[in-house]
Design a protein around this motif. Sequence first.
Motif, short mmCIF file in Angstrom:
data_model
loop_
_atom_site.label_atom_id
_atom_site.label_comp_id
_atom_site.label_asym_id
_atom_site.label_seq_id
_atom_site.Cartn_x
_atom_site.Cartn_y
_atom_site.Cartn_z
N PRO A 282 0.79 -1.23 0.00
CA PRO A 282 0.00 0.00 0.00
C PRO A 282 0.83 1.29 0.00
O PRO A 282 0.29 2.37 -0.06
CB PRO A 282 -0.79 -0.11 1.30
N GLY A 283 2.16 1.15 0.03
CA GLY A 283 3.01 2.34 0.04
C GLY A 283 2.88 3.16 -1.23
O GLY A 283 2.99 4.39 -1.20
N ASN A 284 2.60 2.50 -2.36
CA ASN A 284 2.48 3.21 -3.62
C ASN A 284 1.37 4.25 -3.54
O ASN A 284 1.56 5.42 -3.89
CB ASN A 284 2.22 2.22 -4.76
N ALA A 285 0.21 3.83 -3.09
CA ALA A 285 -0.93 4.75 -3.01
C ALA A 285 -0.67 5.88 -2.02
O ALA A 285 -1.05 7.04 -2.27
CB ALA A 285 -2.19 3.98 -2.61
N ALA A 286 0.00 5.57 -0.91
CA ALA A 286 0.28 6.59 0.10
C ALA A 286 1.25 7.64 -0.44
O ALA A 286 1.05 8.85 -0.25
CB ALA A 286 0.85 5.93 1.36
N THR A 287 2.30 7.20 -1.11
CA THR A 287 3.27 8.14 -1.67
C THR A 287 2.64 8.96 -2.79
O THR A 287 2.84 10.18 -2.88
CB THR A 287 4.51 7.39 -2.20
N ALA A 288 1.87 8.31 -3.65
CA ALA A 288 1.22 9.03 -4.75
C ALA A 288 0.24 10.07 -4.21
O ALA A 288 0.18 11.20 -4.72
CB ALA A 288 0.49 8.04 -5.66
#
Length: 223
Positions: free
Chosen positions: A12-18
């Motif tokens: 889920p890090g991708n969505a958080a960073t984006a």
Amino acid sequence: MTVPIAVLRPEPGNAATAAAIEALGRCAIRLPLFVVLPLAWDGPDPDAHDALVLTSANAVRHAGPALSRYAALPVHAVGAATAAAAGAAGLHVVATGGSDGRALLDAALADGVRAALLLTARDRAVTAHPAVTAIEAVYASEAVDPVDPAPLTGSVALIHSPRAARRLAEIVPDRSRIAVATISAAAVAGLGSGWRAVTVAARPDDASVIAVAIALADTLARD
């Protein structure tokens, strides 16, 4: 011209960073290079250990119900996100380190830890340490294949690990139109040469690598 920023880390890090990039008014490209999957693991006897070491929030997310067996152990966590995930799971965090797992274990050893259980990834950075008597791989980060690199053209790609750097270098045939912002100097070596530009974050955390990516994007937009 607005230069987009490509987020390559797994969910889920991708969505958080984006989302953090978009909150700053910038365009984010979501293109995970890896997917994180749980692994079956044999939880050792909690009484045989004097601490629990967690190197990533993924260890908390993917350890499953067996994690609750270790609720009585003091937790040493790598990074604030890992510490927060451990706390939310009902674990007792006593120490939070930076992004360097070995440095965290050195500090734990100095504090008297001698029989820690380390929950980590299958492709782990730490293979042995005097403070650790058992290592359990509870998750794996698998490469997404195939990946279409076309959306990366004209972007600044965010790199959160040396492994991601190597994977990016594998899938991109023409590096001259892609700039890269890395979370640490360790990740740069895996990139190879030929990129439009490469910069390194001042600190090994998400906010810092986003900041350096935005600065790089602004510089490229003026060129």
